[in-house]
Design a protein around this motif. Structure first.
Motif, short mmCIF file in Angstrom:
data_model
loop_
_atom_site.label_atom_id
_atom_site.label_comp_id
_atom_site.label_asym_id
_atom_site.label_seq_id
_atom_site.Cartn_x
_atom_site.Cartn_y
_atom_site.Cartn_z
N VAL A 161 45.55 -0.53 25.88
CA VAL A 161 46.40 0.43 25.18
C VAL A 161 45.86 1.85 25.36
N LEU A 162 44.57 2.02 25.17
CA LEU A 162 43.96 3.35 25.34
C LEU A 162 44.08 3.84 26.77
N GLU A 163 43.92 2.94 27.71
CA GLU A 163 44.03 3.30 29.12
C GLU A 163 45.45 3.76 29.45
N ARG A 164 46.46 3.07 28.90
CA ARG A 164 47.85 3.39 29.23
C ARG A 164 48.43 4.52 28.40
N TYR A 165 48.09 4.55 27.11
CA TYR A 165 48.81 5.43 26.19
C TYR A 165 47.93 6.47 25.50
N GLY A 166 46.62 6.35 25.62
CA GLY A 166 45.74 7.28 24.93
C GLY A 166 45.63 8.62 25.65
N SER A 167 45.33 9.66 24.88
CA SER A 167 45.09 10.98 25.46
C SER A 167 43.71 10.99 26.12
N GLU A 168 43.44 12.03 26.88
CA GLU A 168 42.12 12.14 27.51
C GLU A 168 41.03 12.21 26.45
N MET B 3 48.38 9.71 16.79
CA MET B 3 49.58 8.90 17.06
C MET B 3 49.64 8.55 18.54
N LEU B 4 49.87 7.29 18.84
CA LEU B 4 49.93 6.83 20.22
C LEU B 4 51.36 6.92 20.76
N LEU B 5 51.51 7.65 21.82
CA LEU B 5 52.77 7.77 22.58
C LEU B 5 53.86 8.51 21.85
N GLY B 6 53.90 8.45 20.53
CA GLY B 6 54.93 9.13 19.75
C GLY B 6 55.49 8.24 18.67
N GLU B 7 56.09 8.84 17.65
CA GLU B 7 56.66 8.07 16.56
C GLU B 7 57.78 7.16 17.07
N GLY C 3 53.65 -3.83 25.74
CA GLY C 3 52.68 -3.55 26.80
C GLY C 3 51.34 -4.18 26.52
N ARG C 4 50.99 -4.29 25.24
CA ARG C 4 49.68 -4.84 24.86
C ARG C 4 49.69 -6.36 24.82
N LEU C 5 50.74 -6.94 24.24
CA LEU C 5 50.72 -8.37 23.97
C LEU C 5 50.94 -9.23 25.20
N GLY C 6 51.62 -8.70 26.21
CA GLY C 6 51.82 -9.48 27.43
C GLY C 6 50.50 -9.89 28.06
N PRO C 7 49.64 -8.92 28.43
CA PRO C 7 48.33 -9.28 28.97
C PRO C 7 47.50 -10.09 27.98
N GLN D 66 58.79 1.53 13.82
CA GLN D 66 57.35 1.33 13.81
C GLN D 66 56.63 2.25 14.80
N SER D 67 55.37 2.53 14.46
CA SER D 67 54.52 3.32 15.34
C SER D 67 53.12 2.71 15.34
N MET D 68 52.33 3.12 16.32
CA MET D 68 50.92 2.75 16.37
C MET D 68 50.07 4.01 16.37
N ILE D 69 48.98 3.92 15.63
CA ILE D 69 48.13 5.10 15.45
C ILE D 69 46.66 4.67 15.46
N LEU D 70 45.81 5.56 15.96
CA LEU D 70 44.37 5.30 16.00
C LEU D 70 43.74 5.70 14.67
N VAL D 71 42.97 4.77 14.09
CA VAL D 71 42.34 5.01 12.79
C VAL D 71 40.84 4.71 12.90
N PRO D 72 39.99 5.73 12.88
CA PRO D 72 38.54 5.47 12.88
C PRO D 72 38.16 4.67 11.63
N MET D 73 37.32 3.67 11.81
CA MET D 73 37.01 2.75 10.71
C MET D 73 36.13 3.38 9.63
N ASP D 74 35.56 4.55 9.88
CA ASP D 74 34.78 5.22 8.84
C ASP D 74 35.61 6.21 8.04
#
Length: 403
Positions: free
Chosen positions: A107-114, A241-245, A254-258, A196-204
């Motif tokens: 997911v990070l490789e495909r949709y994450g920012s630099e 936010m990953l890719l957009g709302e 994209g994630r669950l297939g592999p 639905q959306s996906m978002i990165l959340v640091p665990m701390d």
């Protein structure tokens, strides 16, 4: 062979098998003991000891296709290697090829920012941190992911996250530093697949409570660390936010297939190892005056197990080939078919092996109970059998829509 291995894959497979013989199988007993004694909140020392050895031998990040970060293997090329790693619960993490990190890295490789890649993907690829994926919820039937109730609400330059998740794999691991969280940003959207959306959340981040580990048939942390996690007014920058709302389902596909095919590849390896254990056991035991291996019911089960494994492997290789040639989206039917067939195959063969081992098969001494827990869980994880069967039926019926 219908799907011959390239010289590169043949050599990697040879190296993997050698590593398994030298380092993985001899340490399985220690791995299970550490998992039981240390529990799901601790790092298992044996895993950390073996990682540098795997990396030194070039057996690292083999899973990541179409990327300079991994071995550059296709899904079809990766399949026999993933099968070898699937023979032991200890192996996948040692090679940095374990769920959910593999899916999160993709997911990070495909949709994450630099910036995301530098902060999260780089240390994940190095095996320095771990990650979790928060999708399933206890309050709703999560087999229908549109039911998810967790909220992601925009507030200025931040998003505020609230929700209760479970079976969030890895959350109890002290090395788990980043979560990919799925929730609703637009609950009133008439298109339920754009709510639905996906978002990165640091665990701390303040507001995250890893409430408890969840055992799978009594096992904590084997092979993964299922957890319940509560998110209360968790604030993260809008850039997370990953890719957009509204694109959560797009990312999920994209994630669950592999992820699904990797689970199936590993389960074929686990089924092969189980059949080996069964054959060795029945050849060494005598009942009613002759070896158990000469009992007709035993021979029938061994024969059926071999047939079932070969069928499952061919079906999985076919799905991998389809993913490589026409893409994950077009290969949905092939992926759905293996997600039903392979866990059911593994469950049946493991059950026969338990029977062949007698009472000992129900103990933890032979690795069969751990194997069954894994196979049975995978009839639910990444979508239950019923959902995939319905999807396969719809694909089939669509062929005759004009009949």
């Amino acid at each position: 062979m219908l799907y011959p291995m390239s010289p590169k894959v043949v050599e990697l497979k040879r190296k993997l098998e050698s590593f398994m013989d030298r380092h993985i199988y001899p340490n399985e007993e220690r791995f299970y003991r550490e998992a039981e004694e240390l529990g799901p909140w601790k790092v298992f020392p044996i895993v950390e000891e073996l990682k540098p050895l795997a990396r030194a031998e070039g057996l690292w990040n083999l899973f990541l296709p179409e990327s300079h970060h991994g071995a550059g293997l296709t899904n079809l090329e990766y399949a026999p290697l993933c099968e070898v790693m699937g023979r032991s619960h200890l192996a996948p993490e040692v090679f940095n090829c374990s769920a959910p990190d593999t899916g999160n890295m993709e997911v990070l490789e495909r949709y994450g920012s630099e910036k995301d890649k530098e902060r999260w993907l780089k240390p994940l690829l190095a095996g320095e941190i771990r990650s979790c994926f928060a999708m399933t919820e206890p309050a709703v039937a999560s087999s229908d992911a549109t039911n998810i109730e967790s909220s992601i609400v925009r507030d200025g330059d931040h998003y505020v996250i609230n929700g209760r998740k479970w079976y969030t794999t890895n959350a109890t691991d002290p090395r788990c530093k980043i979560c990919i969280f799925m929730g609703k940003t637009d609950p009133d959207n008439p298109d339920r697949h754009k709510q639905q959306s996906m978002i990165l959340v640091p665990m701390d981040t303040p507001g995250i409570e890893v409430k408890r580990p969840l055992p799978v048939f009594g096992f904590y942390g084997v092979p993964d660390r299922a957890s319940e996690v509560i998110f209360t007014n968790v604030r993260v920058p809008k850039e997370n936010m990953l890719l957009g709302e509204g694109r959560g389902f797009e990312i999920a596909q994209g994630r669950l297939g592999p992820g699904r095919i990797h689970h199936c590849m590993r389960l074929i390896g686990l089924a092969e190892r189980t059949l080996e254990k069964m054959c060795r056991r029945v050849r060494s035991r005598v009942a009613f005056g002759k070896p158990v291996s000469e009992q007709t019911v035993t021979q029938e089960r061994i024969a059926e197990a071999r047939i079932m494994i070969e069928q499952a492997r061919l079906l999985t290789l076919n799905a991998a080939y389809a993913m490589d040639t026409v893409g994950n989206k077009v290969a949905k039917a092939e992926i759905a078919m293996i997600k039903v067939a392979v866990p059911n195959m593994a469950c049946q063969i493991i059950d026969w092996a338990i029977q062949a081992h007698g009472g000992g098969g129900t103990s933890n001494d032979f690795g069969l109970t751990q194997a069954y827990a894994t196979a049975r869980l995978l009839r639910l994880a990444d979508g239950p059998d019923e959902v995939h069967r319905n999807q396969i039926a719809r694909f089939e019926l669509k062929k005759y829509s004009n009949a």
